[in-house]
Write an enzyme that holds these catalytic residues in place. Structure first.
Site, PDB file in Angstrom:
ATOM      1  CG  ASP A   1      -2.045  -1.041   1.059  1.00  0.00           C
ATOM      2  OD1 ASP A   1      -2.498  -1.256  -0.084  1.00  0.00           O
ATOM      3  OD2 ASP A   1      -2.458  -1.631   2.070  1.00  0.00           O
ATOM      4  N   GLY A   2       2.020   1.196   0.659  1.00  0.00           N
ATOM      5  CA  GLY A   2       2.937   2.338   0.684  1.00  0.00           C
ATOM      6  C   GLY A   2       3.412   2.696  -0.722  1.00  0.00           C
TER       7      GLY A   2
ATOM      8  CG  ASN B   1      -3.594   5.981   3.467  1.00  0.00           C
ATOM      9  OD1 ASN B   1      -4.500   5.354   2.916  1.00  0.00           O
ATOM     10  ND2 ASN B   1      -2.389   5.487   3.661  1.00  0.00           N
TER      11      ASN B   1
HETATM   12  P1  NAP Z   1       4.749   3.087   4.930  1.00  0.00           P
HETATM   13  O1  NAP Z   1       5.847   2.186   5.275  1.00  0.00           O
HETATM   14  O2  NAP Z   1       4.458   3.400   3.528  1.00  0.00           O
HETATM   15  O3  NAP Z   1       3.413   2.541   5.578  1.00  0.00           O
HETATM   16  C1  NAP Z   1       3.349   2.090   6.905  1.00  0.00           C
HETATM   17  C2  NAP Z   1       2.423   0.872   6.941  1.00  0.00           C
HETATM   18  O4  NAP Z   1       1.099   1.285   6.657  1.00  0.00           O
HETATM   19  C3  NAP Z   1       2.791  -0.177   5.885  1.00  0.00           C
HETATM   20  O5  NAP Z   1       2.693  -1.447   6.495  1.00  0.00           O
HETATM   21  C4  NAP Z   1       1.735   0.029   4.814  1.00  0.00           C
HETATM   22  O6  NAP Z   1       1.424  -1.141   4.107  1.00  0.00           O
HETATM   23  C5  NAP Z   1       0.549   0.430   5.660  1.00  0.00           C
HETATM   24  N1  NAP Z   1      -0.516   1.136   4.944  1.00  0.00           N
HETATM   25  C6  NAP Z   1      -0.413   2.232   4.138  1.00  0.00           C
HETATM   26  N2  NAP Z   1      -1.623   2.594   3.691  1.00  0.00           N
HETATM   27  C7  NAP Z   1      -2.517   1.708   4.196  1.00  0.00           C
HETATM   28  C8  NAP Z   1      -3.929   1.562   4.100  1.00  0.00           C
HETATM   29  N3  NAP Z   1      -4.679   2.423   3.399  1.00  0.00           N
HETATM   30  N4  NAP Z   1      -4.519   0.540   4.776  1.00  0.00           N
HETATM   31  C9  NAP Z   1      -3.776  -0.314   5.512  1.00  0.00           C
HETATM   32  N5  NAP Z   1      -2.435  -0.223   5.640  1.00  0.00           N
HETATM   33  C10 NAP Z   1      -1.807   0.776   5.006  1.00  0.00           C
HETATM   34  O7  NAP Z   1       4.936   4.408   5.817  1.00  0.00           O
HETATM   35  P2  NAP Z   1       4.989   5.936   5.481  1.00  0.00           P
HETATM   36  O8  NAP Z   1       5.588   6.138   4.134  1.00  0.00           O
HETATM   37  O9  NAP Z   1       5.565   6.600   6.652  1.00  0.00           O
HETATM   38  O10 NAP Z   1       3.460   6.373   5.480  1.00  0.00           O
HETATM   39  C11 NAP Z   1       2.514   5.970   4.558  1.00  0.00           C
HETATM   40  C12 NAP Z   1       1.212   5.669   5.248  1.00  0.00           C
HETATM   41  O11 NAP Z   1       1.456   4.720   6.272  1.00  0.00           O
HETATM   42  C13 NAP Z   1       0.574   6.853   5.927  1.00  0.00           C
HETATM   43  O12 NAP Z   1      -0.391   7.423   5.055  1.00  0.00           O
HETATM   44  C14 NAP Z   1      -0.059   6.284   7.182  1.00  0.00           C
HETATM   45  O13 NAP Z   1      -1.440   6.051   7.043  1.00  0.00           O
HETATM   46  C15 NAP Z   1       0.595   4.947   7.377  1.00  0.00           C
HETATM   47  N6  NAP Z   1       1.335   4.958   8.612  1.00  0.00           N
HETATM   48  C16 NAP Z   1       0.805   4.353   9.689  1.00  0.00           C
HETATM   49  C17 NAP Z   1       1.462   4.404  10.904  1.00  0.00           C
HETATM   50  C18 NAP Z   1       0.856   3.752  12.082  1.00  0.00           C
HETATM   51  O14 NAP Z   1      -0.091   2.975  11.889  1.00  0.00           O
HETATM   52  N7  NAP Z   1       1.333   4.049  13.262  1.00  0.00           N
HETATM   53  C19 NAP Z   1       2.667   5.047  11.040  1.00  0.00           C
HETATM   54  C20 NAP Z   1       3.195   5.644   9.917  1.00  0.00           C
HETATM   55  C21 NAP Z   1       2.506   5.601   8.697  1.00  0.00           C
HETATM   56  P3  NAP Z   1       2.447  -1.891   3.090  1.00  0.00           P
HETATM   57  O15 NAP Z   1       3.388  -2.641   3.971  1.00  0.00           O
HETATM   58  O16 NAP Z   1       1.527  -2.760   2.326  1.00  0.00           O
HETATM   59  O17 NAP Z   1       3.136  -0.836   2.278  1.00  0.00           O
HETATM   60 MN    MN Z   2       0.224  -4.113   3.581  1.00  0.00          MN
END
Ligand code: NAP
Ligand code: MN
Length: 260
Positions: free
Chosen positions: A46-47, A121
């Site tokens: 998803d990232g 997101n």
């Molecule tokens: P990232 O590594 O791209 O994403 C962090 C995790 O969130 C990865 O496991 C990714 O899945 C998952 N993810 C992203 N979009 C999702 C969705 N719509 N539904 C379910 N899982 C999803 O991290 P990043 O580049 O910092 O940030 C990208 C997105 O990650 C942000 O928009 C945010 O929503 C999410 N994120 C979540 C947290 C948390 O939950 N504490 C922290 C940071 C970021 P994949 O492994 O499949 O790529």
């Molecule tokens: Mn995933």
């Protein structure tokens, strides 16, 4: 769909899969166009999908995205890597159903004017260094004065991402809503705010006015800007949409149960 491009996660397996896809679609008489593709193949999770949509953010009308996952199944990604033969076959021989989804839009207002940022997101106003006081208005009506680290507005798609970690609700695919959730809200005798996820219809505008933005960030998906000089952020569902190409019906509940 005749012209394709590929956006791959930067790891060895994803890059090898990307090469294989490029060769096989090429052999299937599709042409590669990094600049003006009709179809963007996302290799990763998803990232990687978020990266791909932001890469083509100025031409979303003319592209659709289809993903193949090198990890577990994703919410934006319909194929696992062991389904690569079917992935290629579907792209070459089937007409996809393109699901269109609206992006979140943040209008940031400062002395210099208004700038807009799009998120798939979520859009967040966050400050790790200093407590923020944020006045929140929904469609011009005051909801609360929030104090804490920040506020997160997520889309339906983002409900399973950061929003879920903040104990927001998971929203069923297809519902056009926005969800407002607190990031480390302060609740005691002097300060109180809703303290629960607020799910709003997609026609609303959420306005956040902050007292201190020197070190605040506006985060949108994987990206962020400094809010210095800008004290008002208005979040709404944008008219801008992105398209996901589906060759088979999506199984939301299966994706959801795969998540944990
Ligand atoms: P990232 O590594 O791209 O994403 C962090 C995790 O969130 C990865 O496991 C990714 O899945 C998952 N993810 C992203 N979009 C999702 C969705 N719509 N539904 C379910 N899982 C999803 O991290 P990043 O580049 O910092 O940030 C990208 C997105 O990650 C942000 O928009 C945010 O929503 C999410 N994120 C979540 C947290 C948390 O939950 N504490 C922290 C940071 C970021 P994949 O492994 O499949 O790529
Ligand atoms: Mn995933």
């Amino acid at each position: 769909m005749k012209k394709f491009s590929i956006v791959a996660k930067d790891d060895r397996e994803s890059l090898l899969v990307a090469k294989d896809i490029q060769r096989r679609l090429f052999n299937g008489a599709m042409s590669y166009s990094e600049k003006c593709p009709d179809l963007v193949c996302v290799v990763g999770g998803d990232g990687a999908f978020l990266t791909a949509v932001h890469k083509y953010i100025n031409q979303l009308d003319s592209v659709a995205f289809v993903g193949i996952n090198t990890g577990t199944l994703g919410f934006f990604i319909d194929y696992t890597v062991d389904q690569i033969d079917r992935f290629i076959d579907d792209i070459l021989n089937k007409e996809p159903e393109v699901e269109r989804r609206r992006l979140l839009q943040a209008d940031v207002i400062s002395e210099k004017g208004r700038r807009s940022y799009l998120g798939i997101n979520e859009i967040r106003v966050e400050n790790m260094l200093k407590t923020q006081t944020i006045e929140v208005f929904i469609n011009g009506e005051k909801l609360e004065t929030f104090r804490g680290s920040g506020l997160c507005v997520s889309s339906q798609a983002g409900s399973t991402a950061y929003n879920r970690a903040l104990k927001g609700a998971v929203i069923e695919r297809g519902l056009e809503v926005m969800q407002l959730v607190e990031v480390a809200g302060i609740h005691h005798a002097h300060y109180r705010s809703l303290g629960a996820p607020l799910v709003l219809s997609g026609s609303n505008t959420i306005v956040m006015k902050s007292d201190y933005v020197e070190t605040s960030l506006l985060c949108f998906d994987r990206y962020a800007i400094n809010l210095k000089g800008a004290d008002t952020v208005a979040v709404s569902l944008s008219d801008v949409t992105f398209g996901i190409a589906h060759y088979e019906p999506v199984q939301f509940m299966r994706n959801l149960s795969d998540l944990f």
